[in-house]
Enzyme design. Sequence first.
Site, PDB file in Angstrom:
ATOM      1  N   SER A   1       0.777  -1.211  -0.061  1.00 19.11           N
ATOM      2  CA  SER A   1      -0.085   0.042   0.055  1.00 19.11           C
ATOM      3  C   SER A   1       0.829   1.253  -0.003  1.00 19.11           C
ATOM      4  O   SER A   1       1.778   1.317   0.317  1.00 19.11           O
ATOM      5  CB  SER A   1      -1.038   0.062   1.374  1.00 19.11           C
ATOM      6  OG  SER A   1      -1.562  -1.255   1.354  1.00 19.11           O
TER       7      SER A   1
HETATM    8  N1  SAH Z   1      -0.497  -4.856   4.362  1.00 23.36           N
HETATM    9  C1  SAH Z   1       0.304  -4.940   3.154  1.00 23.36           C
HETATM   10  C2  SAH Z   1      -0.605  -4.618   1.925  1.00 23.36           C
HETATM   11  C3  SAH Z   1      -1.183  -6.200   1.621  1.00 23.36           C
HETATM   12  S1  SAH Z   1      -2.149  -6.181   0.309  1.00 23.36           S
HETATM   13  C4  SAH Z   1       1.261  -3.628   2.953  1.00 23.36           C
HETATM   14  O1  SAH Z   1       1.796  -3.447   4.280  1.00 23.36           O
HETATM   15  O2  SAH Z   1       1.624  -3.136   1.851  1.00 23.36           O
HETATM   16  C5  SAH Z   1      -3.572  -7.057   0.610  1.00 23.36           C
HETATM   17  C6  SAH Z   1      -3.251  -8.368   1.005  1.00 23.36           C
HETATM   18  O3  SAH Z   1      -4.348  -9.094   1.384  1.00 23.36           O
HETATM   19  C7  SAH Z   1      -2.543  -9.385  -0.063  1.00 23.36           C
HETATM   20  O4  SAH Z   1      -1.213  -9.852   0.409  1.00 23.36           O
HETATM   21  C8  SAH Z   1      -3.567 -10.443  -0.221  1.00 23.36           C
HETATM   22  O5  SAH Z   1      -3.091 -11.686  -0.565  1.00 23.36           O
HETATM   23  C9  SAH Z   1      -4.279 -10.520   1.290  1.00 23.36           C
HETATM   24  N2  SAH Z   1      -5.460 -10.890   1.362  1.00 23.36           N
HETATM   25  C10 SAH Z   1      -6.553 -11.028   0.424  1.00 23.36           C
HETATM   26  N3  SAH Z   1      -7.394 -11.795   0.681  1.00 23.36           N
HETATM   27  C11 SAH Z   1      -7.281 -12.226   2.059  1.00 23.36           C
HETATM   28  C12 SAH Z   1      -7.883 -12.969   2.994  1.00 23.36           C
HETATM   29  N4  SAH Z   1      -9.200 -13.531   2.610  1.00 23.36           N
HETATM   30  N5  SAH Z   1      -7.110 -13.208   4.098  1.00 23.36           N
HETATM   31  C13 SAH Z   1      -6.055 -12.680   4.396  1.00 23.36           C
HETATM   32  N6  SAH Z   1      -5.475 -12.198   3.511  1.00 23.36           N
HETATM   33  C14 SAH Z   1      -5.988 -11.815   2.244  1.00 23.36           C
END
Ligand code: SAH
Length: 219
Positions: free
Chosen positions: A69
């Site tokens: 993000s």
């Molecule tokens: N927190 C991260 C951003 C991650 S993007 C940062 O610091 O930049 C969102 C993440 O959510 C992805 O890695 C994706 O695989 C995960 N995700 C999607 N659906 C999910 C679910 N049902 N449970 C857990 N994680 C999930």
Amino acid sequence: MMRHALGTGMTSERTRGRMVTRLRHQGVTDEAVLSAMAAVPRHLFVDEGLSSRAYEDSALPIGFGQTISAPFTVARMLELVGAGDPRVRKVLEVGTGCGYQAVVLAHLVAEVYSVERVGALLEKTRARLWPMRIRNLRLKHTDGFQGLPEAAPFDAIVVAAAAPRIPPALVEQLAPEGKMIIPVGQRVQHLMLVRRVGQEIIEEKLDTANFVPLLADLG
Ligand code: SAH
């Protein structure tokens, strides 16, 4: 020796300083959140080829079709959920991704739990975090729609992927006076702030957002 383009020394510290100045201009005011963002070397969370862009205000690819993000998004969500408030001690993050936001959270609160559904991505992130020795962060491969009942209740929950609607299991796992920030929607998304106030659950629709979707099946 670190071989990232920015290294871990003064250059990256100055670049982070500029990022924090930009966050202030964008309206982030929580000093605890700003100093955690100043402390965490964001370039260590993206692949080397992208590390020179790590401090730009944009989301970047982290593999597996996922993104890290943008700095403003992370700061804004953490501020809204009260992560800088000393009363907030235990936090759940849904969507670990590269682990950046989880590590910023670990600078702010006593206990952080973060769940991720993509097993291979989580393994890569575990390997990246290992040398950082972050003792107050627990990672788990599970479906975030279910939250993490064994560690609940949480003072705050931060969801880093967009849900079609607010998952009831996550609301249930909010502590009294707990807050959750979650992007909701499909084509058009908004950040929703969900608060437990006494016997009530209060939902507030905030900024428009643009997150990858929260997917229910374990990939
Ligand atoms: N927190 C991260 C951003 C991650 S993007 C940062 O610091 O930049 C969102 C993440 O959510 C992805 O890695 C994706 O695989 C995960 N995700 C999607 N659906 C999910 C679910 N049902 N449970 C857990 N994680 C999930």
